[in-house]
Design an enzyme around this catalytic site. Structure first.
Site, PDB file in Angstrom:
ATOM      1  N   HIS A  17       5.821  -4.516 -13.354  1.00  0.00           N
ATOM      2  CA  HIS A  17       4.545  -3.925 -12.922  1.00  0.00           C
ATOM      3  C   HIS A  17       3.735  -3.483 -14.144  1.00  0.00           C
ATOM      4  O   HIS A  17       2.535  -3.754 -14.249  1.00  0.00           O
ATOM      5  CB  HIS A  17       4.788  -2.680 -12.069  1.00  0.00           C
ATOM      6  CG  HIS A  17       5.475  -2.935 -10.777  1.00  0.00           C
ATOM      7  ND1 HIS A  17       6.454  -2.095 -10.286  1.00  0.00           N
ATOM      8  CD2 HIS A  17       5.339  -3.914  -9.848  1.00  0.00           C
ATOM      9  CE1 HIS A  17       6.862  -2.520  -9.122  1.00  0.00           C
ATOM     10  NE2 HIS A  17       6.202  -3.612  -8.821  1.00  0.00           N
ATOM     11  N   LYS A  41       7.388   2.798   6.525  1.00  0.00           N
ATOM     12  CA  LYS A  41       8.540   2.475   5.670  1.00  0.00           C
ATOM     13  C   LYS A  41       8.806   3.659   4.729  1.00  0.00           C
ATOM     14  O   LYS A  41       8.000   3.955   3.861  1.00  0.00           O
ATOM     15  CB  LYS A  41       8.220   1.204   4.850  1.00  0.00           C
ATOM     16  CG  LYS A  41       9.450   0.422   4.423  1.00  0.00           C
ATOM     17  CD  LYS A  41       9.042  -0.972   3.880  1.00  0.00           C
ATOM     18  CE  LYS A  41       9.937  -1.367   2.702  1.00  0.00           C
ATOM     19  NZ  LYS A  41       9.199  -1.912   1.586  1.00  0.00           N
ATOM     20  N   ARG A  90       5.286 -13.924  -9.805  1.00  0.00           N
ATOM     21  CA  ARG A  90       6.573 -14.093 -10.485  1.00  0.00           C
ATOM     22  C   ARG A  90       7.079 -15.527 -10.404  1.00  0.00           C
ATOM     23  O   ARG A  90       7.735 -16.020 -11.317  1.00  0.00           O
ATOM     24  CB  ARG A  90       7.611 -13.158  -9.846  1.00  0.00           C
ATOM     25  CG  ARG A  90       7.292 -11.695 -10.001  1.00  0.00           C
ATOM     26  CD  ARG A  90       8.211 -10.873  -9.143  1.00  0.00           C
ATOM     27  NE  ARG A  90       8.063 -11.251  -7.738  1.00  0.00           N
ATOM     28  CZ  ARG A  90       8.742 -10.668  -6.755  1.00  0.00           C
ATOM     29  NH1 ARG A  90       9.580  -9.687  -7.016  1.00  0.00           N
ATOM     30  NH2 ARG A  90       8.580 -11.047  -5.504  1.00  0.00           N
ATOM     31  N   SER A 127      11.027  -3.929  -7.288  1.00  0.00           N
ATOM     32  CA  SER A 127      11.469  -2.539  -7.119  1.00  0.00           C
ATOM     33  C   SER A 127      12.722  -2.487  -6.259  1.00  0.00           C
ATOM     34  O   SER A 127      13.663  -1.750  -6.558  1.00  0.00           O
ATOM     35  CB  SER A 127      10.370  -1.722  -6.437  1.00  0.00           C
ATOM     36  OG  SER A 127       9.207  -1.700  -7.215  1.00  0.00           O
TER      37      SER A 127
HETATM   38  O1  LIG Z   1       4.906  -2.730  -6.006  1.00  0.00           O
HETATM   39  C1  LIG Z   1       4.653  -3.699  -5.270  1.00  0.00           C
HETATM   40  O2  LIG Z   1       4.915  -3.730  -4.053  1.00  0.00           O
HETATM   41  C2  LIG Z   1       3.952  -4.901  -5.868  1.00  0.00           C
HETATM   42  C3  LIG Z   1       3.942  -6.085  -5.142  1.00  0.00           C
HETATM   43  C4  LIG Z   1       3.313  -7.207  -5.661  1.00  0.00           C
HETATM   44  C5  LIG Z   1       2.678  -7.126  -6.907  1.00  0.00           C
HETATM   45  N1  LIG Z   1       1.989  -8.049  -7.631  1.00  0.00           N
HETATM   46  N2  LIG Z   1       1.553  -7.494  -8.787  1.00  0.00           N
HETATM   47  C6  LIG Z   1       1.965  -6.226  -8.811  1.00  0.00           C
HETATM   48 BR1  LIG Z   1       1.569  -5.068 -10.223  1.00  0.00          BR
HETATM   49  C7  LIG Z   1       2.676  -5.922  -7.630  1.00  0.00           C
HETATM   50  C8  LIG Z   1       3.311  -4.789  -7.115  1.00  0.00           C
HETATM   51  O1  LIG Z   2       8.252  -5.079  -7.279  1.00  0.00           O
HETATM   52  C1  LIG Z   2       7.918  -5.925  -6.443  1.00  0.00           C
HETATM   53  O2  LIG Z   2       8.276  -5.911  -5.229  1.00  0.00           O
HETATM   54  C2  LIG Z   2       7.017  -7.073  -6.884  1.00  0.00           C
HETATM   55  C3  LIG Z   2       6.697  -8.076  -5.960  1.00  0.00           C
HETATM   56  C4  LIG Z   2       5.893  -9.132  -6.340  1.00  0.00           C
HETATM   57  C5  LIG Z   2       5.382  -9.174  -7.640  1.00  0.00           C
HETATM   58  N1  LIG Z   2       4.580 -10.073  -8.278  1.00  0.00           N
HETATM   59  N2  LIG Z   2       4.365  -9.669  -9.558  1.00  0.00           N
HETATM   60  C6  LIG Z   2       5.021  -8.529  -9.735  1.00  0.00           C
HETATM   61 BR1  LIG Z   2       4.989  -7.593 -11.328  1.00  0.00          BR
HETATM   62  C7  LIG Z   2       5.700  -8.160  -8.559  1.00  0.00           C
HETATM   63  C8  LIG Z   2       6.523  -7.102  -8.187  1.00  0.00           C
END
Ligand SMILES: O=C(O)c1ccc2[nH]nc(Br)c2c1
Ligand SMILES: O=C(O)c1ccc2[nH]nc(Br)c2c1
Length: 159
Positions: A17, A41, A90, A127
């Site tokens: 993040h 949640k 990702r 996370s």
């Molecule tokens: O913390 C999350 O749920 C989450 C999800 C998806 C995400 N994409 N990019 C970021 Br920064 C990010 C954070």
């Molecule tokens: O922490 C997550 O759930 C989460 C999900 C999706 C995500 N895409 N990019 C990031 Br950084 C990211 C983080």
């Protein structure tokens, strides 16, 4: 002022993040980190704790603002004159859902979504995985900032 929002649950904020937020802060005048309040949640960290941790780990980025939001992200953006959402990608598996959300958001409000390819070092990171590994005693010290590691250890000790 060119503004962007990085939305998420950040329960807790990880190095993945932080990488996205830092890169967005170099592209925009102001980056709003929007911590989603999800009543249905129960997270490990309270929203206030998540906000405090993100503020701590982004203290060196003077154009990053952190706040909670609930409801539609596009409403958050409209209220703050934010034309762009910045999200990390990702892997290809992220893209399906993210594309759907991006198309919904632009349809609802004209707010664009910009995707940043995550640092390959963090492409497996989430996370939920960090919490899972930490609660079984796994070493996640290289995956989260130090304040988050300390908060995780004390939170999990309380359990
Ligand atoms: O913390 C999350 O749920 C989450 C999800 C998806 C995400 N994409 N990019 C970021 Br920064 C990010 C954070
Ligand atoms: O922490 C997550 O759930 C989460 C999900 C999706 C995500 N895409 N990019 C990031 Br950084 C990211 C983080």
């Amino acid at each position: 002022m060119r503004r962007a929002v990085c939305p998420g649950s950040f329960d807790p904020v990880t190095n993945g993040h932080l990488d996205i937020i830092a890169r967005a802060s170099r592209l925009y005048d102001v980056v709003h980190v929007a911590v989603m309040i999800n009543k249905s949640k129960q997270g490990l960290f309270a929203v206030e704790e998540r906000i405090a941790l993100i503020e701590q780990v982004t203290a060196d980025l003077d154009n990053v603002q952190v706040e909670a939001f609930h409801g539609l992200l596009v409403d958050f953006c409209k209220q703050r004159d934010i034309p762009a959402i910045v999200k990390g990608l990702r892997a290809v598996s992220d893209f399906d859902y993210e594309l759907q959300m991006a198309q919904m958001n632009i349809g609802l409000s004209g707010v664009e979504t910009l995707f940043v390819p995550t640092n390959p070092a963090y492409s497996f990171l989430s996370s939920s995985l960090v919490k899972e590994v930490a609660q079984w005693g796994g070493d996640i010290s290289h995956l989260v900032p130090v304040p988050v590691l300390e908060a995780l250890n004390s939170k999990l000790r309380q359990r």
